[in-house]
Each structure stands twice: as structure tokens, then as C-alpha cells.
Design an enzyme around this catalytic site. Structure first.
Site, PDB file in Angstrom:
ATOM      1  N   HIS A  57       5.298   3.957  -8.409  1.00  0.00           N
ATOM      2  CA  HIS A  57       4.915   3.154  -6.969  1.00  0.00           C
ATOM      3  C   HIS A  57       6.088   2.592  -6.737  1.00  0.00           C
ATOM      4  CE1 HIS A  57       2.675   1.116  -3.966  1.00  0.00           C
ATOM      5  NE2 HIS A  57       3.650   0.111  -4.404  1.00  0.00           N
ATOM      6  N   SER A 107       0.265   2.767   1.160  1.00  0.00           N
ATOM      7  CA  SER A 107      -1.177   3.199   0.583  1.00  0.00           C
ATOM      8  C   SER A 107      -1.574   2.176  -0.576  1.00  0.00           C
ATOM      9  CB  SER A 107      -0.914   4.629  -0.567  1.00  0.00           C
ATOM     10  OG  SER A 107      -0.033   4.131  -1.447  1.00  0.00           O
ATOM     11  N   HIS A 108      -2.899   2.006  -0.712  1.00  0.00           N
ATOM     12  CA  HIS A 108      -3.532   1.364  -1.488  1.00  0.00           C
ATOM     13  C   HIS A 108      -4.731   1.891  -2.164  1.00  0.00           C
ATOM     14  CE1 HIS A 108      -3.746  -3.211  -2.836  1.00  0.00           C
ATOM     15  NE2 HIS A 108      -2.625  -2.764  -2.840  1.00  0.00           N
ATOM     16  N   ASN A 109      -4.582   3.230  -2.419  1.00  0.00           N
ATOM     17  CA  ASN A 109      -5.647   4.384  -2.848  1.00  0.00           C
ATOM     18  C   ASN A 109      -6.095   3.860  -3.911  1.00  0.00           C
ATOM     19  OD1 ASN A 109      -4.402   5.508  -0.692  1.00  0.00           O
ATOM     20  ND2 ASN A 109      -3.211   6.935  -1.955  1.00  0.00           N
ATOM     21  N   HIS A 110      -5.432   3.518  -5.312  1.00  0.00           N
ATOM     22  CA  HIS A 110      -6.292   3.564  -6.523  1.00  0.00           C
ATOM     23  C   HIS A 110      -6.996   2.082  -6.560  1.00  0.00           C
ATOM     24  CE1 HIS A 110      -3.209   6.678  -8.138  1.00  0.00           C
ATOM     25  NE2 HIS A 110      -4.545   7.324  -7.695  1.00  0.00           N
ATOM     26  N   ARG A 129       2.615  -8.010   5.318  1.00  0.00           N
ATOM     27  CA  ARG A 129       3.917  -8.684   5.052  1.00  0.00           C
ATOM     28  C   ARG A 129       5.042  -8.083   4.849  1.00  0.00           C
ATOM     29  NH1 ARG A 129      -0.135 -10.105   1.207  1.00  0.00           N
ATOM     30  NH2 ARG A 129       1.037  -9.103  -0.320  1.00  0.00           N
ATOM     31  N   SER A 327      -0.516 -11.528  -7.279  1.00  0.00           N
ATOM     32  CA  SER A 327      -1.327 -12.413  -6.674  1.00  0.00           C
ATOM     33  C   SER A 327      -0.814 -12.172  -5.129  1.00  0.00           C
ATOM     34  CB  SER A 327      -1.035 -13.841  -6.985  1.00  0.00           C
ATOM     35  OG  SER A 327      -1.664 -14.082  -7.973  1.00  0.00           O
ATOM     36  N   GLN A 328      -1.402 -12.537  -4.318  1.00  0.00           N
ATOM     37  CA  GLN A 328      -1.266 -12.093  -2.664  1.00  0.00           C
ATOM     38  C   GLN A 328      -0.822 -13.268  -1.824  1.00  0.00           C
ATOM     39  OE1 GLN A 328      -2.151  -8.615  -1.422  1.00  0.00           O
ATOM     40  NE2 GLN A 328      -1.365  -8.763  -3.410  1.00  0.00           N
ATOM     41  N   ASN A 547       6.330   5.979   2.695  1.00  0.00           N
ATOM     42  CA  ASN A 547       5.787   5.575   1.236  1.00  0.00           C
ATOM     43  C   ASN A 547       5.134   6.989   0.614  1.00  0.00           C
ATOM     44  OD1 ASN A 547       4.405   3.619  -0.719  1.00  0.00           O
ATOM     45  ND2 ASN A 547       2.632   4.674   0.083  1.00  0.00           N
ATOM     46  N   SER A 549       2.701   8.259  -2.592  1.00  0.00           N
ATOM     47  CA  SER A 549       1.649   7.832  -3.668  1.00  0.00           C
ATOM     48  C   SER A 549       1.356   8.969  -4.399  1.00  0.00           C
ATOM     49  CB  SER A 549       0.386   7.443  -2.737  1.00  0.00           C
ATOM     50  OG  SER A 549      -0.558   7.146  -3.677  1.00  0.00           O
TER      51      SER A 549
END
EC number: 6.3.5.3
Length: 762
Positions: A57, A107-110, A129, A327-328, A547, A549
Site C-alpha cells: 500500500h 481506495s479503502h477496500n479491505h 486530508r 488514528s484518524q 493510487n 490497490s
């Protein structure tokens, strides 16, 4: 991902101590390379940093060799308007008059399979962000979603959670959601795709980059406190495949707080206006490991960091945990010493936690201390930029020839039933069930949004200059022909932008594929990259970023190769943007079909709905045809409505143009193609349905012919509305209300009973 505390001195004293590098995703040769770089075994904290930064990633280790082709195909003329491009947090485009626009899709697939609400929500937060880190104000989001079959039991869990997460986070941020896609296919059943896009605006002179410059400058961490959520999150989840029971990996998914991010946006903008930021980086995948190493590696010196100064929200966190936490709602900035107090004042004004955690030093090393001991001492560039580069084997699959064998076209005996089946299919039905959960008009500058070919936003309230954004992909086309599939995704996004009257200026992408260790997948990936890069060059618009993935598969079965392509266009006056629906001209309108129609059914929705599976070749696209459409539509004053033809073909385009204002339409299919099935459902590329008034029809047709565009006058709106409206194709006529009922009922039927089941209660 938790490991024990360890220091550099302890590492020197115990060179043969066994370390869990394989559990952290590192291979034997990668671990050996780390030891070679350091001249010793790594500490626990160093091992944590290298493992996350050298993950697929973060390091793009399997894709770098192919992604370079984007640079090779970008001409100086294409690049001259790109202020920040590939390798930055987001691409930034100069659109004139001192204004710039930044956009990116990621992507934020998994994580979205493991915990759909938080996975999707933090995907939105992360891409926002990225836009903030360029010095921009985020102004809109959109999403590309892929799920298993609509009637598959787990799709109810995943889809409702993902949509709820996107709406919760985006609506709380006060950002309009201006478009996207939702696709259902069996290949995504155990591995959904959640690709989030964000658009931001800034002045050219306000551009910010991620680098640490100036010895003695301070490193400021601000935003939310650092906790245990997300440790080994996207950086590790995105470098692995899912096996049965993977939904139990809950601790690896980040937890988002959109209200904290909303305040962080305003705080960042105030910091930029005050001129107190030298360089800035968001904390997303790999957390502090990424932010500190990338800032240092991109700067002109080294960096020292004291983890004891990091504000924590969990007790007894190890150095490795602090560095790997995802952490976001956190950012990291480089600030000159004289501006630190002003920086603190602005953060205090917004009630944003901030801490001075280190400074820029001489040399090239990143040195990190914890509890008075040195836990990291490594060349920053080796962590951030010198991950392994793999030239994975790739080969055209043995099964590709059989897949591309022509398929027999099913010609329905009952066209009326076929039309209802098509508009009511999960592939083509109304997405209102999803999109109505999103706020599309917050901030007041949305001109066109969900349901339109592209989202359109006003960015200058005085001149009314704006931008149009569209994103598209077809895994079905790409499976049949990866090079052409990527070109078709680019062409459709380009055409959707053109349909609004905007001129396309830049491209972004999110390339979603299976395991890079599979030669079939790497061939698909390479072919897609070349198709997209060559296509962008032919169109003369640059790829500004993207990006990758990988490992999107369940067990050994990869998803359909899915290159999501976003296109940004500029429109001089959003008040002149073309409508996408009939019935607004105040009189009956004449319909023209632009482009040639052939028997293009490979990968089509008709092939899917009629039970033909996936077989044949996708449509072929000549991007010069797309440019001619742009020349015709951009700035045109004689168009009352325009809509591209893509999935579902002419029948779907006619229905979608008619349904919003509920007007009747009469179409002469013989003017399109001699075969009614081909005329209705073919998905030939480079086609658009355009409406004009009767008084303008002849002049419009002449303009199209002058540009060399195939043009046919195929029908008109009938003036009948509401219950009287019919879609009349000559060989078959269906009440618009009946088509609309089939179109609107599908998703509520499948998911209506679980709405709110995944909602977050504040």
C-alpha cells in the site's frame, strides 16, 4: 502488530535475536536488506516502520516499474498546468486566473469489508486530508463502490454499512457528495471496492508540499490524539488477501471522528492564511511512520522526533505502536521557531490538540526517541523511498483467447419485457436509495450532482467559473481486454465531463486489482496502465496522480480488474452548463444521436441481464472521436440537454433523460441501426444523446457534420407528461411510469429493510 519495546543499543547488543518480520508482512530478503541498510538488526520500532512503509500500500513495490510509464508518456505541453503531480498527496492543476484545483481518488477496500461503516468513513476522512495537505479547502467528495450481487446475503451488511459510513462522515464534514458509481458483481462478494474521491480549491501561491526544510525548524503534530485503533490498518490490510473469518480483524480498522476533521480543516486553512507552515503531511496509512519519514526524506536534512511528546489516548503504548497507529484526524507540519507560538495560538483557537514533537536536523537520518532511549536511527530515505521494487512476472493468461471468442447476441422476443428487465436490473436501476443518504448541496456551490453525467461545482462566485468531475470504470470490459477497458473508462469519464459543457484538463486514477504475485493479474495491470497512459496522451490531458490497490481477491479468485478513472474539467460559466434531462426547454425538443452504433455487446449490461455471462471483446474506442465531441459541446449555446451513452446503451439514455421531468419521447430505431436489439442495447463508444429546440436543430446538425461526427436525427420529446408519457421506440412502446417503477423499486426491495442497521448513534 504489537511488538515489545526495544532500543538501538539493545539491537546492537543482541544481533541474533529473532524478530517477527514475517508476521509484519516482510519477506526474508526484505528483512535482510533492512539489516544491510542499518548495519545491524532493526529495533522493534524500526521493524514496525520499515514493515508498514515497505508494504504494498505504501511503497508501490509491485507497481512502480509499470507506473513509470505515466511519466514517459506525459509531454511537456501536457504537464505545464500541473503544479503538483504523481508522488504528491494529490494532483494540483492550474485552471487560470490564479486559481488551482486539486483532486485525488484513493481506495479503502479491505477495511470496508472488515468493518464497513468505519472502513468507508475513514476512507472519506483520509482522502479529504490528502486534499488539505496540498494547502486546499476540500469542496466536494464522490465515490466509486463495488459490491457482490444485490441478493447476496453479505452484500446487505457491507453495502448498508459502507453507505452509512460515507454519508455519516461526509455529511458531518459539510461536503457535498456530487456523484459516483455503484456496481454489483459476484467477483466483489468477498472483496468490495470503496474508492473515495475529493476535490479541493486553492490559490496557486498557496500550494503546500510535504517536505521538511530548514535545520532547526520544528515538527508539530496536531489534531486528534494517537491511540491503538488502526495499528497495522490500511498499510497491512491492503497488502493481504481475505480468507474465511477475516471479518473478525476488527482492531485493524481505524475509527473516525468527522467533527474533529471538520475543525481540523478550518484550523489548517487558518494556519495557511497565517503563513506559518513550511511543509505539511497528513497522517493516514502508516501514521507517524509515514509522516515523519516522508517529510524528512523529501526535505533537505534529517529529523529528530521525541515520541514522549506525542499526545496519546491509550496508556502504555510502545514506540512501535505509536509509530504504526493509524488514528484518524491528524496532521504533521514543519514550522519555523519564530512561528511556533502563532501556530499554537491558531490550534488553541480551534481547540485542536497540538504538540512540538521534534525538529529538522542536519544529515539524512531520522532519529526517534522514546522514554529517553533511541528507538529509531535510520536514513529517512531508505524508509520512505527505498522500499523493494519488484518486476513481477506477467503473462497474457492462457484463458484470454477463449474469453474473447465472440458470443452470440441474444435477441429478445419480447422487447417490452427486455426494457423493463434492463432498467430494473441492479446494474442500471436507480441509485436514489443510496444517493439520497448523501447531502449534495451543502456549501451552496453545487450546480449538478447525483444523477447527472458529472458533478459540477462553482468555484468563483464572481466569474461563475467552475469545475466538472466524473469517475468511471468497467471491470467487465477490462476483464475482456485490459488495455481497451482502461481506455473505455477514461473515455467515459472524459465524455461525462464534456456532456456538462466543461473542457477536460486532468486525470486521476485508482487501480484495483488482485494479487500482484499472479502473472495473470500483473498482465492485466500492465495492460491497463499502458491503455490509460497512452489514452491520456492521445487526449492531451495529463495523469496528475493516482493510487494502486492490490490483493483484492478472496482466496485465489481475484476481482474483476477495475481501473477507476477520474477526469477533471473546467467550465467558464457554470450557469451555461448543459442539462442532462429533457423537458426544461419549454417546448418539444429534437433528439440527435452522435456517434456510430455497431453490434458492441461484449461485457455489456444486455449480455449480463440476458444471461450471456461475460464473453467477447468490449467496444473499441478511438479517442479522437471523444475530442470531436468535446469540440462540439464545450461552449455550445444550442444544446438544451446532453447525456452520454454507455452502460445500457440508447434505451437507458433515453429513459434517464425522460424520467426526471416525466416527459414522453418518440425514437425512430431505424435511424440508429437496422436491428432493434442493437439499436436499443449496444454499448458502442463515443456516443452521446443531445437535444435541441426545433429552431436550432438544422444548425446543430450542420456543426456536428462539419466536425466529422456521425449524427442522426432520431426522434423528439412528445410534449406528453406524467401519466400520459410514453417511451415509444416504434417497435415497442412502454409507459414511462411503468419503467420508472421498475427502475426505482430494485434497491429498496433488496436493502430497504436493513437501512439504519449500521448507523452510528451520536
Amino acid at each position: 502488530m504489537t511488538v515489545h519495546n526495544d532500543t538501538v543499543s539493545a539491537a546492537l547488543a543482541s544481533p541474533d535475536e529473532a524478530q517477527p518480520y514475517r508476521e509484519l508482512g516482510l519477506k526474508d530478503d526484505e528483512y535482510a536488506r533492512i539489516k544491510e541498510i542499518l548495519g545491524r538488526r532493526p529495533t522493534d520500532a524500526e521493524l514496525s516502520m520499515y514493515s508498514v512503509m515497505w508494504s504494498e500500500h505504501c511503497s508501490y513495490k509491485s507497481s512502480k516499474v509499470h507506473l513509470r510509464y505515466f511519466g514517459e508518456t506525459t509531454t511537456p505541453e501536457m504537464a505545464e498546468k500541473i503544479l503538483a503531480g504523481i508522488g504528491e498527496n494529490a494532483g494540483v492543476v492550474d485552471i487560470g486566473d490564479g486559481n488551482a484545483v486539486t483532486f485525488r481518488v484513493e481506495s479503502h477496500n479491505h477495511p470496508s469489508y472488515v468493518e464497513p461503516h468505519q472502513g468507508a468513513a475513514t476512507g472519506v476522512g483520509g482522502i479529504v486530508r490528502d486534499i488539505m495537505a496540498m494547502g486546499a479547502r476540500p469542496i466536494a467528495v464522490m465515490d466509486q463502490l463495488r459490491f457482490g450481487p444485490a441478493d447476496f446475503p453479505d452484500t446487505q451488511r457491507v453495502l448498508t454499512g459502507v453507505v452509512d459510513g460515507i454519508s455519516h462522515y461526509g455529511n458531518c464534514l459539510g461536503l457535498p457528495n456530487i456523484g459516483g458509481e455503484t456496481v454489483f458483481d459476484e467477483s466483489y462478494a468477498g472483496n468490495p471496492l470503496v474508492n473515495a474521491l475529493c476535490v479541493g480549491t486553492l490559490k496557486v501561491e498557496d500550494l503546500k508540499l510535504a517536505f521538511a526544510s530548514g535545520t532547526g525548524n520544528k515538527v508539530m503534530l496536531f489534531g486528534s490524539r494517537t491511540g491503538l485503533d488502526g495499528i497495522g490498518g490500511v498499510s497491512v490490510l491492503a497488502s493481504d488477501t481475505f480468507e474465511e473469518g477475516a471479518e473478525r480483524k476488527l482492531p485493524a480498522v481505524q475509527v473516525g471522528d468527522p467533527f474533529a476533521e471538520k475543525v481540523l480543516i478550518e484550523c489548517c486553512l487558518d494556519l495557511y492564511r497565517a503563513g506559518v507552515v513550511v511543509g505539511i503531511q497528513d497522517l493516514g496509512g502508516a501514521g507517524l511512520s509515514c509522516a515523519t519519514s516522508e517529510l524528512a526524506a523529501s526535505g533537505d536534512g534529517g529529523m529528530s522526533i521525541n515520541l514522549d511528546a506525542v499526545p496519546l489516548r491509550a496508556e502504555n503504548m510502545t514506540a512501535a505502536e505509536i509509530l504504526a497507529s493509524e488514528s484518524q484526524e491528524r496532521m504533521c507540519a514543519v514550522v519555523t521557531p519564530e512561528n511556533v507560538e502563532k501556530f499554537r495560538e491558531i490550534c488553541a483557537h480551534w481547540d485542536v490538540t497540538c504538540a512540538e514533537i521534534g525538529e529538522v536536523t542536519t544529515g539524512k537520518h531520522l532519529v526517534i526517541t522514546h522514554q529517553g532511549e533511541v528507538v529509531v536511527d535510520a536514513p529517512a530515505h531508505t524508509i520512505a523511498n527505498e522500499g523493494p521494487v519488484y518486476e513481477r512476472p506477467w503473462a497474457r493468461p492462457e484463458w484470454q483467447d477463449a474469453l474473447q471468442e465472440p458470443a452470440e447476441i441474444t435477441r429478445p422476443s419480447d422487447l417490452r419485457a427486455a426494457l423493463l428487465d434492463m432498467v430494473g436490473s441492479p446494474a442500471l436501476c436507480s441509485r436514489a436509495f443510496i444517493t439520497e443518504q448523501y447531502d449534495r448541496y451543502v456549501r451552496g456551490n453545487t450546480v449538478k450532482a447525483l444523477g447527472s453525467d458529472a458533478g459540477v461545482l462553482r468555484i468563483d462566485e464572481e466569474t461563475h467559473r467552475g469545475v466538472a468531475v466524473a469517475s468511471d470504470a468497467s471491470g467487465r470490459y477490462t476483464k475482456l481486454d485490459p488495455n481497451m477497458g482502461a481506455r473505455l473508462a477514461l473515455a467515459e469519464a472524459y465524455r461525462n465531463v464534456v456532456a456538462t459543457g466543461a473542457r477536460p484538463v486532468a486525470v486521476t486514477n485508482c487501480l484495483n486489482y488482485g494479487s500482484p504475485e499472479n502473472p495473470d493479474v500483473m498482465w492485466q495491470f500492465r495492460e491497463s496502465v499502458h491503455g490509460l497512459a497512452d489514452g491520456a496522451q492521445e487526449l492531451g490531458i495529463p495523469v496528475s496522480g493516482g493510487n494502486v490497490s492490490f490483493y483484492n481477491q478472496t482466496g485465489t479468485e481475484p476481482i474483476l480488474p477495475t481501473p477507476v478513472v477520474g477526469v477533471l474539467g473546467v467550465i467558464e460559466d457554470v450557469r451555461q452548463a448543459h442539462a442532462h434531462d429533457l423537458g426544461r426547454a419549454g417546448e418539444p425538443e429534437v433528439l440527435f444521436l452522435l456517434g456510430a452504433t455497431g453490434e458492441d455487446f461484449g461485457g455489456s449490461i444486455w449480455q449480463q441481464v440476458s444471461g450471456g455471462g461475460l464473453q467477447g471483446l468490449p467496444p473499441s474506442v478511438d479517442l479522437a472521436d471523444e475530442q470531436r465531441l468535446a469540440d462540439l459541446l464545450v461552449g455550445a449555446q444550442d444544446i438544451t440537454a446532453a447525456h452520454d451513452l454507455s452502460e445500457g446503451g440508447l434505451a437507458q439514455a433515453v429513459f434517464e433523460m425522460a424520467q426526471r421531468e416525466e416527459v414522453g419521447v418518440r425514437v425512430d430505431l431505424a435511424a440508429v441501426h437496422e436491428d432493434p436489439t442493437t439499436a436499443l442495447f449496444s454499448e458502442s463508444a463515443s456516443r452521446m444523446l443531445v437535444a435541441t429546440t426545433p429552431a436550432q436543430a438544422d444548425a446543430f446538425q450542420a456543426r456536428a457534420e462539419e466536425l466529422g461526427i456521425p449524427v442522426a436525427r432520431i426522434g423528439e420529446s412528445t410534449g406528453a407528461a406524467g401519466a400520459e408519457a410514453q417511451i415509444d421506440f416504434g417497435v415497442v412502446s412502454v409507459p414511462l411510469a411503468e419503467l420508472k417503477e421498475a427502475w426505482e423499486s430494485t434497491l429498496p426491495k433488496h436493502f430497504g429493510h436493513v437501512v439504519g442497521a449500521n448507523s452510528v448513534v451520536e
